[in-house]
Design an enzyme around this catalytic site. Structure first.
Site, PDB file in Angstrom:
ATOM      1  N   ASN A 151       0.893  -0.950  -0.105  1.00 23.08           N
ATOM      2  CA  ASN A 151       0.053  -0.221  -0.045  1.00 23.08           C
ATOM      3  C   ASN A 151       0.962   1.145   0.009  1.00 23.08           C
ATOM      4  O   ASN A 151       0.080   2.118  -0.653  1.00 23.08           O
ATOM      5  CB  ASN A 151      -0.530  -0.079   1.211  1.00 23.08           C
ATOM      6  CG  ASN A 151      -0.019  -0.302   2.011  1.00 23.08           C
ATOM      7  OD1 ASN A 151       0.177  -1.609   2.759  1.00 23.08           O
ATOM      8  ND2 ASN A 151       0.223   0.420   3.248  1.00 23.08           N
ATOM      9  N   HIS A 201     -14.448  -0.645  -0.287  1.00 24.30           N
ATOM     10  CA  HIS A 201     -13.968   0.951  -0.295  1.00 24.30           C
ATOM     11  C   HIS A 201     -12.552   1.315  -1.017  1.00 24.30           C
ATOM     12  O   HIS A 201     -12.197   2.086  -1.605  1.00 24.30           O
ATOM     13  CB  HIS A 201     -13.685   1.925   1.029  1.00 24.30           C
ATOM     14  CG  HIS A 201     -12.754   1.134   1.843  1.00 24.30           C
ATOM     15  ND1 HIS A 201     -11.478   2.140   1.863  1.00 24.30           N
ATOM     16  CD2 HIS A 201     -11.889   0.319   2.822  1.00 24.30           C
ATOM     17  CE1 HIS A 201     -10.580   2.711   2.576  1.00 24.30           C
ATOM     18  NE2 HIS A 201     -10.881   1.188   3.436  1.00 24.30           N
ATOM     19  N   CYS A 327       1.603   9.336  12.444  1.00 22.48           N
ATOM     20  CA  CYS A 327       1.536   9.606  13.389  1.00 22.48           C
ATOM     21  C   CYS A 327       1.269   9.189  14.598  1.00 22.48           C
ATOM     22  O   CYS A 327      -0.334   8.407  14.625  1.00 22.48           O
ATOM     23  CB  CYS A 327       0.642  10.693  12.815  1.00 22.48           C
ATOM     24  SG  CYS A 327       1.033  12.006  15.070  1.00 22.48           S
TER      25      CYS A 327
HETATM   26  C1  LIG Z   1      -6.624   0.048   3.352  1.00 19.18           C
HETATM   27  C2  LIG Z   1      -5.401  -1.790   4.047  1.00 19.18           C
HETATM   28  C3  LIG Z   1      -6.309  -2.500   4.757  1.00 19.18           C
HETATM   29  C4  LIG Z   1      -7.269  -1.946   6.302  1.00 19.18           C
HETATM   30  O1  LIG Z   1      -8.657  -2.411   5.182  1.00 19.18           O
HETATM   31  P1  LIG Z   1      -9.998  -1.077   5.793  1.00 19.18           P
HETATM   32  O2  LIG Z   1     -10.747  -2.176   5.021  1.00 19.18           O
HETATM   33  O3  LIG Z   1      -9.553  -0.084   5.492  1.00 19.18           O
HETATM   34  O4  LIG Z   1      -9.688  -2.404   6.878  1.00 19.18           O
HETATM   35  C5  LIG Z   1      -5.842  -3.940   4.786  1.00 19.18           C
HETATM   36  N1  LIG Z   1      -4.840  -3.806   3.669  1.00 19.18           N
HETATM   37  C6  LIG Z   1      -3.839  -3.239   3.334  1.00 19.18           C
HETATM   38  C7  LIG Z   1      -3.118  -3.614   1.935  1.00 19.18           C
HETATM   39  C8  LIG Z   1      -4.701  -2.033   2.520  1.00 19.18           C
HETATM   40  O5  LIG Z   1      -4.111  -1.165   1.968  1.00 19.18           O
END
Ligand SMILES: *Cc1c(COP(=O)(O)O)cnc(C)c1O
Length: 395
Positions: A151, A201, A327
């Site tokens: 990410n 999302h 943070c």
């Molecule tokens: C956003 C994200 C999550 C968390 O997902 P949520 O639906 O926001 O709890 C987990 N792993 C990765 C790689 C992400 O980008």
């Protein structure tokens, strides 16, 4: 002021067609999907359809899809559920050192409960070290988990190779595909993973809903106890509008994924080449090979300045990005991902993630590069670190 959103790795805008599809499930079909009357049956029908749609789109069987509250819950469940179900086989788990906090924090908690965790290093572009992975395997290893795509730096990991190694040793494999879903064509059956996390999302679906794919027949304990929902494996009243929106978002995303990802990649590539040419002392983090990098991701370290200063300055100009620090408890911790690829704390602190989406335009990219250029110039002029380097002043 025009506002520009370049934080699609954090979350995305709900597609209006998804909103339309969800709307009746708030206002009309509001029954509890587990109720035995008409209201309940209507809701259950929608949930079944959503499950069928999602299963088909990722090459799973409908009864292998378990709805959750999102990526974080799916990740927590994958690791805790496996460790608990297989405690007679062993208590050792392997994962990459650049996993999302949903995995790493859970691993840290499990260590306090007596589980042994091996974190596998990555190279300077963020690719997992497969030899280190092989060497970490023990007779007591119950799970190998590696994210599909990172990410922060966008690197796409060699999941098929990891599956091959795990299968040779009869070890279960989980992948956090939260970033990859919607950007890469994923077929769980072909891939051979035992578990896969994804979240609506991140591909223009609603927040607070996701799924864990669990291959039929693998041992898996519950994370959330309650009623008989999700074939008694995950208690809690089903988020009916959420799962309807989740399925619609995945369907729409897959319909135009080829064109959309090519378009988003073209924005990213223009951004990367302009930044590299026009902003001195900037370095791209993550995979150089664009076929092994998320089409949406450009992550840059800018020397001699703090990422936070860049972030706040861009925010004033209406540009939304993310920094390479988290943070936590008032202090800025450099990102574990940036440290894992070998960046110094100082460089990690000067890092900004730009993540593009199909709503962005080439004009926005150009505007952001122009703004970024002057922002960085201005911040560097105020930076003692930069001014000490007399010979590189005024570049
Ligand atoms: C956003 C994200 C999550 C968390 O997902 P949520 O639906 O926001 O709890 C987990 N792993 C990765 C790689 C992400 O980008």
């Amino acid at each position: 002021m025009k506002r520009i959103y370049l934080d699609h790795a954090a979350t995305t805008k709900l597609d209006e067609r998804v909103f339309e599809k969800m709307s009746p499930y708030f206002l009309e079909v509001y029954g509890n999907a587990n109720s035995q009357h008409g209201f309940g049956r209507d809701a259950q029908k929608a949930v079944d359809e959503a499950r069928d749609t999602i299963a088909k789109l990722i090459g799973a069987k409908p009864n292998e899809i378990y709805f959750t509250s999102g990526g974080t819950e799916s990740d927590n469940w994958a690791i805790r559920g496996t460790v608990k179900a297989l405690k007679n086989k062993g208590n050792h788990v392997i994962m990459s050192s650049i996993e999302h906090a949903a995995m790493l924090t859970t691993a840290k908690e499990l260590e306090k409960e007596g589980v042994e965790v091996s974190l596998i290093g990555v190279d300077s572009e963020g690719f997992i070290d497969l030899n280190e992975l092989k060497n970490a395997i023990r007779p007591t290893t119950v799970l190998i988990s590696c994210m599909y795509a990172n990410n922060e730096i966008g690197t796409i990991e060699p999941i098929a190779e990891i599956v091959k190694i795990a299968k040779e040793h009869g070890i279960l494999v989980h992948t956090d595909a939260v970033q990859a879903m919607g950007a890469i064509d994923i077929n769980v059956a072909d891939l051979g993973v035992d578990m896969l996390s994804f979240s609506a999302h991140k591909f223009n679906g609603p927040k607070g809903v996701g799924a864990l794919y669990i291959k039929n027949g693998i041992p898996m304990a519950r994370l959330i106890s309650g009623g008989h929902q999700e074939r008694t494996r995950r208690g809690g009243t089903t988020n009916v509008p959420g799962v309807v929106g989740f399925a619609e978002a995945l369907k729409l995303t897959k319909e135009t994924m080829k064109e959309d990802t090519a378009y988003v990649a073209s924005l990213r590539d223009r951004f990367i080449s302009r930044v590299e040419e026009e902003i001195p002392f900037s370095k791209l983090n993550g995979a150089r090979d664009t076929s092994k990098r998320l089409p949406s991701n450009a992550d840059f370290s800018f020397e001699f300045i703090e990422g936070e200063s860049i972030l706040f300055s861009l925010d004033i100009d209406g540009i939304a990005v993310s920094s390479g620090s988290a943070c936590s408890s008032g202090s800025l911790e450099p990102s574990h991902v940036l440290l894992a690829i070998g960046l110094s704390e100082e460089k990690a602190h000067g890092t900004i993630r730009f993540s593009f989406g199909k709503e962005n335009t080439i004009e926005e990219v150009d505007y952001v590069v122009d703004t970024l250029k002057s922002t960085i110039q201005r911040l560097r002029e105020m930076s003692p670190l930069f001014n000490l380097k007399g010979e590189i002043k005024n570049v």
